[in-house]
Structure formats: C-alpha cells, structure tokens
Enzyme design. Structure first.
Site, PDB file in Angstrom:
ATOM      1  N   SER A 154       0.830  -1.194   0.000  1.00 19.84           N
ATOM      2  CA  SER A 154       0.000   0.000   0.000  1.00 19.84           C
ATOM      3  C   SER A 154       0.871   1.253   0.000  1.00 19.84           C
ATOM      4  O   SER A 154       1.851   1.337   0.734  1.00 19.84           O
ATOM      5  CB  SER A 154      -0.905   0.000   1.237  1.00 19.84           C
ATOM      6  OG  SER A 154      -1.701   1.163   1.269  1.00 19.84           O
TER       7      SER A 154
ATOM      8  N   SER B 133      -4.241   3.364   1.168  1.00 18.73           N
ATOM      9  CA  SER B 133      -5.146   3.367   2.319  1.00 18.73           C
ATOM     10  C   SER B 133      -6.265   4.380   2.085  1.00 18.73           C
ATOM     11  O   SER B 133      -6.012   5.558   1.816  1.00 18.73           O
ATOM     12  CB  SER B 133      -4.389   3.701   3.601  1.00 18.73           C
ATOM     13  OG  SER B 133      -3.571   2.621   3.985  1.00 18.73           O
TER      14      SER B 133
ATOM     15  N   ASN C  29       8.620   9.425   4.326  1.00 17.70           N
ATOM     16  CA  ASN C  29       7.449  10.076   3.746  1.00 17.70           C
ATOM     17  C   ASN C  29       6.448  10.473   4.817  1.00 17.70           C
ATOM     18  O   ASN C  29       6.309   9.811   5.850  1.00 17.70           O
ATOM     19  CB  ASN C  29       6.775   9.170   2.711  1.00 17.70           C
ATOM     20  CG  ASN C  29       5.715   8.273   3.323  1.00 17.70           C
ATOM     21  OD1 ASN C  29       4.562   8.686   3.494  1.00 17.70           O
ATOM     22  ND2 ASN C  29       6.101   7.057   3.687  1.00 17.70           N
TER      23      ASN C  29
ATOM     24  N   LEU D  40      -1.918  10.431   4.506  1.00 18.95           N
ATOM     25  CA  LEU D  40      -3.100   9.617   4.194  1.00 18.95           C
ATOM     26  C   LEU D  40      -4.032  10.288   3.187  1.00 18.95           C
ATOM     27  O   LEU D  40      -5.258  10.188   3.279  1.00 18.95           O
ATOM     28  CB  LEU D  40      -3.866   9.261   5.477  1.00 18.95           C
ATOM     29  CG  LEU D  40      -3.147   8.299   6.436  1.00 18.95           C
ATOM     30  CD1 LEU D  40      -3.936   8.154   7.741  1.00 18.95           C
ATOM     31  CD2 LEU D  40      -2.949   6.916   5.800  1.00 18.95           C
TER      32      LEU D  40
ATOM     33  N   CYS E 253       0.005   3.688  10.483  1.00 10.72           N
ATOM     34  CA  CYS E 253       0.611   4.873   9.876  1.00 10.72           C
ATOM     35  C   CYS E 253       1.188   5.753  10.982  1.00 10.72           C
ATOM     36  O   CYS E 253       0.471   6.110  11.928  1.00 10.72           O
ATOM     37  CB  CYS E 253      -0.432   5.651   9.077  1.00 10.72           C
ATOM     38  SG  CYS E 253       0.174   7.223   8.447  1.00 10.72           S
TER      39      CYS E 253
ATOM     40  N   LYS F  12      -2.295  -4.791   9.628  1.00  8.11           N
ATOM     41  CA  LYS F  12      -0.950  -4.252   9.385  1.00  8.11           C
ATOM     42  C   LYS F  12      -0.468  -3.567  10.652  1.00  8.11           C
ATOM     43  O   LYS F  12      -1.032  -2.554  11.081  1.00  8.11           O
ATOM     44  CB  LYS F  12      -0.958  -3.279   8.206  1.00  8.11           C
ATOM     45  CG  LYS F  12       0.444  -2.847   7.778  1.00  8.11           C
ATOM     46  CD  LYS F  12       0.422  -2.068   6.474  1.00  8.11           C
ATOM     47  CE  LYS F  12       1.819  -1.785   5.966  1.00  8.11           C
ATOM     48  NZ  LYS F  12       1.806  -1.060   4.664  1.00  8.11           N
TER      49      LYS F  12
ATOM     50  N   ASN G  63       4.849  -1.785   9.099  1.00 10.61           N
ATOM     51  CA  ASN G  63       4.671  -0.481   8.483  1.00 10.61           C
ATOM     52  C   ASN G  63       5.964   0.313   8.679  1.00 10.61           C
ATOM     53  O   ASN G  63       6.942  -0.198   9.208  1.00 10.61           O
ATOM     54  CB  ASN G  63       3.467   0.247   9.102  1.00 10.61           C
ATOM     55  CG  ASN G  63       2.805   1.209   8.120  1.00 10.61           C
ATOM     56  OD1 ASN G  63       3.469   1.850   7.317  1.00 10.61           O
ATOM     57  ND2 ASN G  63       1.483   1.317   8.182  1.00 10.61           N
ATOM     58  N   THR G  64       5.961   1.562   8.262  1.00 10.64           N
ATOM     59  CA  THR G  64       7.174   2.373   8.313  1.00 10.64           C
ATOM     60  C   THR G  64       7.588   2.707   9.745  1.00 10.64           C
ATOM     61  O   THR G  64       6.781   2.668  10.673  1.00 10.64           O
ATOM     62  CB  THR G  64       6.976   3.680   7.529  1.00 10.64           C
ATOM     63  OG1 THR G  64       5.819   4.363   8.038  1.00 10.64           O
ATOM     64  CG2 THR G  64       6.774   3.390   6.050  1.00 10.64           C
TER      65      THR G  64
ATOM     66  N   GLY H 135       7.295  -1.923  -1.948  1.00 11.90           N
ATOM     67  CA  GLY H 135       6.821  -0.562  -2.146  1.00 11.90           C
ATOM     68  C   GLY H 135       7.914   0.386  -2.596  1.00 11.90           C
ATOM     69  O   GLY H 135       7.962   0.806  -3.745  1.00 11.90           O
TER      70      GLY H 135
END
Length: 300
Positions: free
Chosen positions: A21, A46, A69, A73, A128, A163, A188-189, A261
C-alpha cells in the site's frame, strides 16, 4: 523449476510478491500495470471514509536508498474508489483493499465497501506513524485493536489482514490483540525525521514521517520472526525488499508472502520480474521445491 505459488489466509498467489500500500495504487490502471509486470496481487492505497488532501509538499525525502514520507493519508474517499477496484480486478489477480479509520464502526463501514467493490481481502492500516487520530494512535492501543479486528471479522466475509507497527513497545501484545485477523502484515514504516542543517528545520512539512526501504529491512525481518514464532499465524512481510535475497530472508523468517513498495520508486516495476527470476534460480540451486518449503525454516 520450483513452484513459486503460495497462499495467505486461503488466497492463492501465483508468486509471493505483492504491491504494498502507498505507491502506484490509487489508480486502477496503475495497479493493473503493476500486476502485468509480475506482482501476484496489489494492496490499494489506504482509503478513509472521506476525501483527504494530506500534507503540503515536501512530503517525501530520500535517505540513501530509503525514503522518509509524510503524505498524510491523502485519498479520494471510499465512495469515490469503486471504479478503481473494478479496473484493477480485470487482472484476475487478488486485490486487497487497505483502509484506515479512528474507530471500529468506521473501519467496518470501509471494510463492507471494499468487499462490495470486489476486494479479495481487507488490510487494516493500524500503523501509519505520521497522522494524528489514525494509524499508530489506533494501533498502539491493544483494546482498540482487538475491538476493530473482532468487529471487522464479524461483519465481513473476506479475509482480514492487520498491518502492525514497529513503533510500539510490545508488538507481540498488539499481535495477540489482533489474533482474530486472518493474517498479519509486518511492518509499516518506522517513525523518522531528517533535518535540513542549512535551513535549521525538518525537511518534511509534517516534521517527521515514516522511514521505508532497505534501512528498515532488519527490523521487519526480526518482527516477522518473532510474531511467527509466537503465533504461528500467516504473515506478509514488508519493509526494504529490493532483491530476491531480501524476499527470501522474510520468507525464511516466517512470511508466506511479501509486499514491495519503496523499490518501485528506486528500482522500478522491473523489480518484480527480477526477483521472481532470481528466486526461482536460488530455489533450484538450494533444492527448495516450493515457497512453503522455505517458510519459517530459520526459526529456532
């Protein structure tokens, strides 16, 4: 020739590579293009209940071969996304709808819409790291995570993926709270920042953002290993996958599939076919007959 097919939560994939994503996934035709270039499935951008513009530029900064980044969203809203799903579904490959919200009711409404639009599974963005009220603020609360996952599982029939974030004190606690999910997506990040030393201020408008790419791969591999060892549940690994070796590491740590990604930004769409070809050679050389033969072999 090795069998590169795999499955996650009962969803069959022709190979273990999925689009993560957040890149080339807000438009149905770009998702189709990614699948035509070798991805076995895609995860959408998302999507929330309402259209959201996100942050003003700059929203991305390079960090070596990785990225930080804080897009914020940005998305068109769920009611404006049906056609993109329908276009992507022309591929005949699985399309997973990623959704974000701040409460269980909104998550369920989004999940129902994604199912109605034809998505093969719903991925819950619980992680996120750079938007207040969503993502990490939701995904770091075990009780809220449990409520969201349980409500979603009781209201939709397609598989639910959770996630999870690396930016928590105990990822096992969060994973157990989400135990009714059909699979975990890890990770996730990582919350991060870059300073412009001439301007004496953060580069990103939002100050901090999410670090992705090769810089976080060892963190992702570690969490896949730990969560797989603790839960035994299906896992999709994500974070820093650029080469076949990266993908194989995640699989040997316990992932049944992986998402790519940042490499779409740094390498391009050829990354999918390159990894597939080289992974096939590796598996033949190492006498692995199938992806399943590799899943979790490193766990001790």
């Amino acid at each position: 020739m090795a069998d590169l097919s795999t499955s996650v939560a009962g969803i069959r994939l022709e190979n273990p590579l999925m689009l993560a994503s957040g890149i080339l996934d807000e438009n149905g035709y770009t998702m189709l293009d990614v699948m035509n270039n070798g991805a076995a499935a895609v995860v959408t951008k998302s999507i929330g209940m309402e259209e959201r513009n996100g942050y003003s530029a700059p929203v991305i900064v390079e960090y070596g071969d990785s990225l930080i980044n804080a897009v914020g969203l940005s998305n068109p809203g769920i009611d404006n996304f049906a056609e993109e799903i329908r276009i992507a579904k022309r591929s005949g490959k699985p399309v997973i709808g990623s959704v974000f919200a701040s409460d269980a009711e909104s998550f369920v409404n989004l999940g129902r819409k994604m199912q109605e639009y034809g998505c093969d599974a719903v991925e819950l963005n619980l992680s996120c790291p750079h938007v207040k009220g969503f993502g990490l603020e939701v995904g770091s609360d075990p009780d809220l995570v449990e409520d969201i996952v349980n409500e979603m599982k009781s209201k939709i029939s397609v598989p639910v993926f959770a996630k999870l974030s690396p930016n928590v004190s105990d990822i096992i606690e969060i994973a157990k709270a989400a135990e009714k999910a059909d699979a975990y997506v890890l990770i996730n990040t990582v919350k991060a920042m870059k300073i412009d030393i001439r301007a004496r201020m953060p580069v990103l408008t939002n100050a901090y953002g999410g670090l992705s790419g090769p810089a976080i791969k060892p963190v992702g591999v570690r969490y896949v290993y730990e969560v797989k060892k603790e839960t035994g549940k299906d896992i999709i690994g994500v974070g820093g996958i650029t080469t076949y070796e990266d993908a194989v590491e995640y699989i040997m740590a316990g992932a049944s599939a992986v998402q790519i990604g940042t490499a779409l930004y740094t390498v391009g769409k050829s990354v999918f076919r390159n990894i597939i070809s080289q992974m096939n050679t590796f598996m033949d050389d190492e006498k692995f007959h199938s992806i399943q033969d590799m899943v979790g072999v490193a766990i001790r």
